[in-house]
Design an enzyme around this catalytic site. Structure first.
Site, mmCIF file in Angstrom:
data_model
loop_
_atom_site.group_PDB
_atom_site.id
_atom_site.type_symbol
_atom_site.label_atom_id
_atom_site.label_comp_id
_atom_site.label_asym_id
_atom_site.label_seq_id
_atom_site.Cartn_x
_atom_site.Cartn_y
_atom_site.Cartn_z
ATOM 1 N N LYS A 96 38.977 77.383 44.221
ATOM 2 C CA LYS A 96 37.549 77.047 44.155
ATOM 3 C C LYS A 96 36.989 77.402 45.519
ATOM 4 O O LYS A 96 37.722 77.405 46.512
ATOM 5 C CB LYS A 96 37.378 75.551 43.919
ATOM 6 N N HIS B 45 33.626 74.882 50.122
ATOM 7 C CA HIS B 45 32.181 74.661 50.229
ATOM 8 C C HIS B 45 31.815 73.900 51.493
ATOM 9 O O HIS B 45 32.681 73.550 52.301
ATOM 10 C CB HIS B 45 31.654 73.975 48.968
ATOM 11 N N HIS C 270 33.724 70.878 52.488
ATOM 12 C CA HIS C 270 35.013 71.115 53.132
ATOM 13 C C HIS C 270 34.822 71.503 54.593
ATOM 14 O O HIS C 270 35.619 71.139 55.450
ATOM 15 C CB HIS C 270 35.797 72.215 52.396
HETATM 16 N N1 ARG Z 1 40.656 68.538 47.443
HETATM 17 C C1 ARG Z 1 39.707 67.473 47.321
HETATM 18 C C2 ARG Z 1 38.305 68.029 46.992
HETATM 19 O O1 ARG Z 1 37.992 69.107 47.361
HETATM 20 C C3 ARG Z 1 39.601 66.654 48.565
HETATM 21 C C4 ARG Z 1 40.857 65.929 48.946
HETATM 22 C C5 ARG Z 1 40.610 64.738 49.764
HETATM 23 N N2 ARG Z 1 41.772 64.075 50.167
HETATM 24 C C6 ARG Z 1 42.470 63.220 49.425
HETATM 25 N N3 ARG Z 1 43.543 62.665 49.952
HETATM 26 N N4 ARG Z 1 42.116 62.898 48.233
HETATM 27 O O2 ARG Z 1 37.541 67.340 46.381
#
Ligand code: ARG
Length: 617
Positions: free
Chosen positions: A165, A168, A171
């Site tokens: 993905k 964005h 992030h």
């Molecule tokens: N990959 C997830 C997202 O983009 C964020 C992860 C955040 N960290 C976690 N330990 N859940 O939404």
């Protein structure tokens, strides 16, 4: 360094309070520390004059500290004020009287000497070292001791994009705020484990793998993995959305069902699909690494949700055995009851087909991290949209008797608001690389237009650092919980409060030292730094440790960025009026030291917020 002066004031005041009989000798043990906590450093204002008091204590805070109004007794106040003027041993501090505050001032020359020699001696440690063993007032008005790091480990999880993905703006914010938090801890002497927790598992990867069989192209994948996987991702998502709209998701041949089936296969270890997924993962990470490099970001480890696919299954079994996990008779989903006296609520941990969820994997990951790193604290730097996810994570960990989760403090989840309108000027879908490329291109053009940048040998690299600094600073200058509107114009402005502006101030200080024709010695007469423009700069440098302390309390990078803007403005102002070239040696030496120290602190602050300080631009 302000911490040093706050301590001095506290010792003095504690002595006076004991002498005057207000405080018993026996109560004095932590008195100095507690008093130091209520001393405030005055911000530098336009009106600031050299002999203004630099520190103050609000009577309200004192009353809070002692649980009574010790100054209700007017004679005591007078005694303290008069005892001071008669006390030759503390003649560097004067106490001013004011109805609301006790005010303190040091001899400016003593401040200048203490501050600048500390910068010179401590170098990049300046500001961090005097921070230790300090106290702060918490939100509740109570006094908190800031614990010394003593080999403590802190885990900071940040960035954590989802492979396939787009990376964005959320992030990006996580990446730069998380980097800031990690840098801060590291500066203070903690051992920091930086984790990038990739979103590389879940139903959407089943969908992607199934979709790739239909729409994917090996060549395109090798060429630009992120771009191509995203194309496939968009296609399959469109297809499933259409199926949902047409009520066709139950159809065994639907893309939706294929995705679900594929993910179940992956969870059960299907070799072919796992190989394909491994390839997506590997190629995506390689792409991300290039971008992190440009952003100056590094990680101790790259973990991912997939690492916890198995252990999350085991966790479900354990929770079932211990009776924590219940099954909803109607839907078949597994949940933990987290009701309290006021609300009844459930947290879902498994789907009706037995597969795990995002939260299940996070529970498993948290347990694993605690075991691996035995951390003192853990922070998840993730956007506010996931607030309730992290709330649930904490609560369920508590239910699982992972008691550390409940005592980890208010910043377990470090959240932040959204970035609005971040896109390239052509307005395409945002890929971080495109944003960075565009910032670089604009900077390059601006550098070519300005005369000052003629002697930069590696224009591309410098333009890239400037572009990155600008994007970082525009982001970090706001309170993190606020949404902000991305603006190319503000972001890349040389003059306004921006990353380029800070870099420019830094490069200027560097070139001043190289071209002034004076070499710094140890013979400094600090009385030459008592002009207003010089002394304000000294006071601003003096405040650096306070700023680090404040941002450590709140994890607000903007505290540091705003401080750096003010430092740069004061530095530019001083630069205009405090000449070095052609001045008598002692004046030149004192000024050169002042600019040298300003540059050190500016560089330290830039590094803290994630920018590589430029010597030339
Ligand atoms: N990959 C997830 C997202 O983009 C964020 C992860 C955040 N960290 C976690 N330990 N859940 O939404």
């Amino acid at each position: 360094m302000a911490g040093y002066f706050r301590q001095a004031i506290a010792s003095k005041l504690s002595r006076l309070l004991i002498q005057s009989g207000t405080i018993q000798e026996s109560q004095s043990e932590t008195l100095v520390t507690r008093l130091a906590a209520v001393v405030k450093v005055k911000k530098i204002s336009k009106k600031h004059s050299l002999w203004d008091d630099q520190f103050q204590i609000n009577f309200k805070d004192l009353n809070l500290l002692f649980n009574e109004n010790i100054f209700a007794n007017v004679t005591l106040k007078e005694k303290i004020l008069s005892s001071d003027s008669q006390s030759p041993s503390c003649n560097e501090v004067r106490i001013g009287s004011n109805d609301k505050f006790l005010q303190f001032g040091f001899d400016p020359k003593i401040i200048a000497e203490n501050v600048l020699s500390a910068v010179r001696n401590e170098g990049s440690k300046f500001g961090y070292s005097s921070h230790l063993h300090q106290v702060a007032i918490g939100d509740d008005g109570g006094i908190r001791l800031i614990e010394p790091p003593n080999d403590k480990t802190v885990v900071v999880e940040y960035s954590s994009p989802n492979i396939a993905k787009p990376f964005h703006a959320g992030h990006l914010r996580s990446t730069i705020i998380g980097n800031f938090v990690s840098n801060l801890y590291e500066g203070l002497g903690y051992k920091v484990i930086r984790i990038n927790y990739l979103g590389d598992w879940g139903t959407q990867f089943g969908l992607l793998a199934a979709g790739f069989r239909k729409y994917g192209c090996e060549e395109k994948l090798q060429e630009d993995a992120l771009q191509h996987l995203f194309q496939v991702y968009v296609k399959v998502n469109k297809e499933t959305a259409d199926e949902v709209a047409a009520n066709q998701t139950a159809n065994a041949n639907s893309m939706y069902q294929q995705g679900q089936r594929t993910f179940r296969k992956m969870e059960h270890g299907d070799k072919d699909y796992l190989e394909l997924w491994q390839k997506f993962r590997h190629l995506s990470i390689e792409e991300y690494k290039k971008m992190y490099k440009r952003l100056g970001i590094s990680f101790t480890v790259h973990h991912g949700e997939s690492m916890y696919a198995k252990s999350a299954q085991n966790l479900l079994k354990d929770l079932q055995c211990s009776g924590l996990l219940q099954t909803d008779q109607k839907t078949g989903v597994g949940f933990v009851d987290v009701s309290d006296e006021r609300n009844s609520s459930r947290v879902t941990l498994s789907k009706s087909d037995g597969t795990t969820l995002y939260l299940t994997r996070d529970l498993s990951a948290a347990k694993d991290r605690k075991k691996k790193y035995n951390f003192h604290k853990i922070h998840y730097v993730v956007d506010n949209g996931q607030k309730s996810h992290f709330h649930n994570l904490k609560v369920v960990l508590g239910k699982m008797k992972e008691n550390w989760a409940l005592t980890t403090g208010p910043h377990f989840h470090i959240g932040f608001g959204r970035v609005l309108g971040m896109s390239t000027r052509k307005g395409e879908v945002v890929f971080m690389k495109d944003i960075l490329d565009e910032a670089q291109a604009i900077m390059l053009q601006k550098m070519r237009e300005t005369k000052t940048s003629k002697d930069v040998s590696d224009e591309d690299a410098v333009a890239d650092i400037l572009g990155v600094s600008s994007i970082l600073v525009q982001d970090l200058k706001e309170r993190r919980n606020r949404d902000y509107k991305f603006s190319w114009e503000k972001c890349l402005n040389f003059k306004a409060d921006s990353g380029v502006f800070l870099q420019y101030a830094h490069a200027r200080l560097n070139s001043l030292q190289l071209t002034c024709g004076v070499k710094l010695t140890d013979q400094i007469d600090y009385s030459f730094l008592l002009e207003e423009d010089a002394f304000k700069l000294v006071l601003q440098i003096c405040r650096y440790d306070e700023v680090l302390r404040d941002s450590m309390q709140t994890f607000e990078p903007c505290v540091v960025v705003q401080y750096l803007f003010q430092l740069a403005h004061l530095s530019n102002q001083a630069h205009r009026v405090l000449l070095i070239k052609g001045q008598p040696e002692d004046i030149a030496q004192a000024r050169l030291l002042l600019f040298h120290c300003t540059q050190q602190v500016l560089a330290s602050g830039l590094r803290l917020v994630g920018c590589l300080p430029l010597d030339k631009m």
